[in-house]
Design a protein around this motif. Sequence first.
Motif, PDB file in Angstrom:
ATOM      1  N   LEU A 121       0.739  -1.306  -0.031  1.00  0.00           N
ATOM      2  CA  LEU A 121      -0.025   0.099  -0.481  1.00  0.00           C
ATOM      3  C   LEU A 121       0.997   0.928   0.181  1.00  0.00           C
ATOM      4  O   LEU A 121       0.112   2.755   0.226  1.00  0.00           O
ATOM      5  N   GLY A 122       1.814   0.561   0.233  1.00  0.00           N
ATOM      6  CA  GLY A 122       2.871   1.854   0.195  1.00  0.00           C
ATOM      7  C   GLY A 122       3.712   1.591  -0.749  1.00  0.00           C
ATOM      8  O   GLY A 122       4.812   3.336  -1.735  1.00  0.00           O
ATOM      9  N   ASP A 123       3.497   1.008  -2.829  1.00  0.00           N
ATOM     10  CA  ASP A 123       4.501   1.734  -3.253  1.00  0.00           C
ATOM     11  C   ASP A 123       4.244   2.102  -4.305  1.00  0.00           C
ATOM     12  O   ASP A 123       2.948   2.606  -3.682  1.00  0.00           O
ATOM     13  N   ALA A 124       4.576   2.848  -5.395  1.00  0.00           N
ATOM     14  CA  ALA A 124       4.205   3.454  -6.554  1.00  0.00           C
ATOM     15  C   ALA A 124       3.017   3.149  -6.674  1.00  0.00           C
ATOM     16  O   ALA A 124       2.549   3.783  -7.691  1.00  0.00           O
ATOM     17  N   TYR A 125       2.780   1.751  -6.943  1.00  0.00           N
ATOM     18  CA  TYR A 125       1.233   1.247  -7.783  1.00  0.00           C
ATOM     19  C   TYR A 125       0.764   1.916  -6.933  1.00  0.00           C
ATOM     20  O   TYR A 125      -0.736   1.843  -7.733  1.00  0.00           O
ATOM     21  N   VAL A 126       0.430   1.901  -5.454  1.00  0.00           N
ATOM     22  CA  VAL A 126      -0.991   2.465  -5.035  1.00  0.00           C
ATOM     23  C   VAL A 126      -0.813   4.007  -4.816  1.00  0.00           C
ATOM     24  O   VAL A 126      -1.544   4.822  -4.834  1.00  0.00           O
ATOM     25  N   VAL A 127       0.519   4.268  -5.107  1.00  0.00           N
ATOM     26  CA  VAL A 127       0.947   5.871  -4.041  1.00  0.00           C
ATOM     27  C   VAL A 127       0.205   6.634  -5.509  1.00  0.00           C
ATOM     28  O   VAL A 127       0.080   7.657  -5.561  1.00  0.00           O
ATOM     29  N   MET A 128       1.009   6.645  -6.139  1.00  0.00           N
ATOM     30  CA  MET A 128       0.394   7.548  -7.892  1.00  0.00           C
ATOM     31  C   MET A 128      -1.378   6.849  -7.867  1.00  0.00           C
ATOM     32  O   MET A 128      -1.304   8.500  -8.143  1.00  0.00           O
ATOM     33  N   PRO A 129      -1.506   5.916  -8.498  1.00  0.00           N
ATOM     34  CA  PRO A 129      -2.768   5.904  -8.019  1.00  0.00           C
ATOM     35  C   PRO A 129      -3.684   7.336  -7.638  1.00  0.00           C
ATOM     36  O   PRO A 129      -4.446   7.675  -7.876  1.00  0.00           O
ATOM     37  N   VAL A 130      -3.333   6.962  -6.666  1.00  0.00           N
ATOM     38  CA  VAL A 130      -4.274   7.809  -5.340  1.00  0.00           C
ATOM     39  C   VAL A 130      -4.172   9.105  -5.227  1.00  0.00           C
ATOM     40  O   VAL A 130      -4.863  10.104  -5.390  1.00  0.00           O
ATOM     41  N   THR A 131      -3.132   9.479  -5.714  1.00  0.00           N
ATOM     42  CA  THR A 131      -2.505  11.079  -5.890  1.00  0.00           C
ATOM     43  C   THR A 131      -2.819  11.870  -6.916  1.00  0.00           C
ATOM     44  O   THR A 131      -3.223  12.667  -7.318  1.00  0.00           O
ATOM     45  N   LEU A 132      -3.174  10.785  -8.197  1.00  0.00           N
ATOM     46  CA  LEU A 132      -4.132  11.276  -9.623  1.00  0.00           C
ATOM     47  C   LEU A 132      -5.196  10.942  -9.238  1.00  0.00           C
ATOM     48  O   LEU A 132      -5.776  12.304  -9.829  1.00  0.00           O
ATOM     49  N   ALA A 133      -6.246  10.488  -8.113  1.00  0.00           N
ATOM     50  CA  ALA A 133      -7.087  10.160  -8.347  1.00  0.00           C
ATOM     51  C   ALA A 133      -7.561  12.015  -8.100  1.00  0.00           C
ATOM     52  O   ALA A 133      -8.811  12.506  -7.876  1.00  0.00           O
ATOM     53  N   GLY A 134      -6.491  11.989  -6.470  1.00  0.00           N
ATOM     54  CA  GLY A 134      -6.985  13.271  -5.073  1.00  0.00           C
ATOM     55  C   GLY A 134      -6.934  14.321  -6.817  1.00  0.00           C
ATOM     56  O   GLY A 134      -7.393  15.459  -6.101  1.00  0.00           O
ATOM     57  N   LEU A 135      -6.237  14.026  -7.173  1.00  0.00           N
ATOM     58  CA  LEU A 135      -5.172  15.606  -7.875  1.00  0.00           C
ATOM     59  C   LEU A 135      -6.443  16.280  -9.162  1.00  0.00           C
ATOM     60  O   LEU A 135      -6.889  16.786  -9.203  1.00  0.00           O
ATOM     61  N   LEU A 136      -7.377  14.563  -9.821  1.00  0.00           N
ATOM     62  CA  LEU A 136      -8.521  14.798 -10.433  1.00  0.00           C
ATOM     63  C   LEU A 136      -9.695  15.360  -9.981  1.00  0.00           C
ATOM     64  O   LEU A 136     -10.217  16.421 -10.638  1.00  0.00           O
ATOM     65  N   ALA A 137      -9.980  14.708  -8.549  1.00  0.00           N
ATOM     66  CA  ALA A 137     -11.375  14.835  -7.977  1.00  0.00           C
ATOM     67  C   ALA A 137     -11.322  16.707  -7.974  1.00  0.00           C
ATOM     68  O   ALA A 137     -11.761  17.536  -7.728  1.00  0.00           O
ATOM     69  N   LEU A 138      -9.731  17.585  -7.286  1.00  0.00           N
ATOM     70  CA  LEU A 138      -8.914  18.161  -7.140  1.00  0.00           C
ATOM     71  C   LEU A 138      -9.529  19.436  -7.718  1.00  0.00           C
ATOM     72  O   LEU A 138     -10.132  20.896  -7.953  1.00  0.00           O
ATOM     73  N   TYR A 183      19.588   1.897  -1.970  1.00  0.00           N
ATOM     74  CA  TYR A 183      19.660   2.658  -1.262  1.00  0.00           C
ATOM     75  C   TYR A 183      18.500   2.297  -0.092  1.00  0.00           C
ATOM     76  O   TYR A 183      17.490   2.395  -0.164  1.00  0.00           O
ATOM     77  N   SER A 184      18.793   2.564   1.523  1.00  0.00           N
ATOM     78  CA  SER A 184      18.146   2.381   2.312  1.00  0.00           C
ATOM     79  C   SER A 184      17.582   3.869   3.292  1.00  0.00           C
ATOM     80  O   SER A 184      16.449   3.850   4.025  1.00  0.00           O
ATOM     81  N   PHE A 185      18.638   4.646   3.078  1.00  0.00           N
ATOM     82  CA  PHE A 185      18.367   5.979   4.126  1.00  0.00           C
ATOM     83  C   PHE A 185      17.741   7.284   3.334  1.00  0.00           C
ATOM     84  O   PHE A 185      18.834   7.468   2.099  1.00  0.00           O
ATOM     85  N   PRO A 186      16.967   7.613   3.506  1.00  0.00           N
ATOM     86  CA  PRO A 186      15.782   7.366   4.546  1.00  0.00           C
ATOM     87  C   PRO A 186      14.528   6.220   3.908  1.00  0.00           C
ATOM     88  O   PRO A 186      14.817   5.895   2.759  1.00  0.00           O
ATOM     89  N   SER A 187      13.687   6.001   4.676  1.00  0.00           N
ATOM     90  CA  SER A 187      12.222   5.113   3.760  1.00  0.00           C
ATOM     91  C   SER A 187      11.813   6.146   2.688  1.00  0.00           C
ATOM     92  O   SER A 187      10.860   6.450   3.783  1.00  0.00           O
ATOM     93  N   GLY A 188      11.665   5.782   1.776  1.00  0.00           N
ATOM     94  CA  GLY A 188      10.481   6.470   0.556  1.00  0.00           C
ATOM     95  C   GLY A 188       9.058   5.947   1.248  1.00  0.00           C
ATOM     96  O   GLY A 188       7.910   7.070   0.959  1.00  0.00           O
ATOM     97  N   HIS A 189       9.061   4.494   1.695  1.00  0.00           N
ATOM     98  CA  HIS A 189       7.689   4.231   2.124  1.00  0.00           C
ATOM     99  C   HIS A 189       7.188   5.092   3.310  1.00  0.00           C
ATOM    100  O   HIS A 189       6.035   5.842   3.113  1.00  0.00           O
ATOM    101  N   ALA A 190       7.481   4.993   3.967  1.00  0.00           N
ATOM    102  CA  ALA A 190       7.612   6.298   6.041  1.00  0.00           C
ATOM    103  C   ALA A 190       7.406   6.762   5.353  1.00  0.00           C
ATOM    104  O   ALA A 190       5.930   8.008   5.503  1.00  0.00           O
ATOM    105  N   CYS A 191       8.161   7.380   4.103  1.00  0.00           N
ATOM    106  CA  CYS A 191       8.061   9.364   3.862  1.00  0.00           C
ATOM    107  C   CYS A 191       6.661   9.737   3.480  1.00  0.00           C
ATOM    108  O   CYS A 191       6.157  10.536   3.493  1.00  0.00           O
ATOM    109  N   MET A 192       6.777   8.661   2.450  1.00  0.00           N
ATOM    110  CA  MET A 192       6.223   8.896   1.441  1.00  0.00           C
ATOM    111  C   MET A 192       4.225   8.945   1.731  1.00  0.00           C
ATOM    112  O   MET A 192       3.316   9.766   1.511  1.00  0.00           O
ATOM    113  N   SER A 193       4.285   7.717   2.862  1.00  0.00           N
ATOM    114  CA  SER A 193       3.350   7.487   3.534  1.00  0.00           C
ATOM    115  C   SER A 193       2.725   8.467   4.468  1.00  0.00           C
ATOM    116  O   SER A 193       1.234   8.207   4.316  1.00  0.00           O
TER     117      SER A 193
END
Length: 311
Positions: A121-138, A183-193
């Motif tokens: 749920l923190g992968d780009a395959y989910v983050v990107m569609p949710v972001t695009l849906a939010g932008l479309l609705a706004l 590379y590991s630092f920092p966690s992109g999943h944690a930050c983007m979520s």
Amino acid sequence: MILTLILTLIVGSAWLAVAVLPYAAAGLATRSITAINRHLDRDETWIARRVPQGWAARLLDLPLIVLLGIPLVLGLWAFFGILDEVAEGARIVDLDKIVFEYLKGLRSAPFDRAMIAVTGLGDAYVVMPVTLAGLLALSVFKRWRAALYLIAATAGAGIFVAGVKRFIQRPRPVSIYDGLAEYSFPSGHACMSVVLYGFLAILLIQAATLAWRRVAAFAALVLIAMISFSRIYLGAHWLSDVAAGLAFGVAWVALLTILYLRHDAKPPPAAVFACVLLAAFAIAGYIHTTRDAANEASRYALPNLNSKTHP
């Protein structure tokens, strides 16, 4: 048993934060605004004599700015503190290894499947569609300012995380990705979520009723915490990677929220906006977790965790 207790603590902490913190913050803000108004309404006070008339309304924003400034300052302080510890190979690195080895010993097939689904749920395959849906609705609602801030939130966080990863080049506990993602630092999943789900929750909270505000805040907190924990549990990140990602994400969202609310922007319709986001989240999450289940299970398989030592 221990993993169940950990997940229960995560959910319980989120509920406690939603139940207690808003009341404390609201009480502090209300008392501060009342005090400011009282001093501005009295001509003999030092503040009233020296504050220009046009600035009076701006002073009423100070309590909110201060409340949001606390996570901003603490988040930046925590991020750079962790960064310094990691760069110096200090005690936090030893703690990373202890947590990694401990959670590896607790792993089981049922929890692996659950955490693989959660981390997806923190992968780009989910983050990107949710972001695009939010932008479309706004865009449909003509909430252009909110759309611009959502772009700034996600794009800014993504650029920052990529830049720090390239600069630090800290190896992950195990090699499960290629290229920059290695590379590991920092966690992109944690930050983007934090950035995505946190800022979307703020947009929803603006126009929702009190009960639904709590629901939105609770759901966002649980989702962020679960995704973050899943990264440590699956061995995709060290504890300090996730802590740093959360710290920067909190600071970035706090800063953008301060700037966004200062413009008195009109929020989107809460019910419709929430339905659009939930639909995008559910569809993208289901497709990603079912379509890529076998590949993800292989990627995070327990035997892989024995293939690499701590740097």
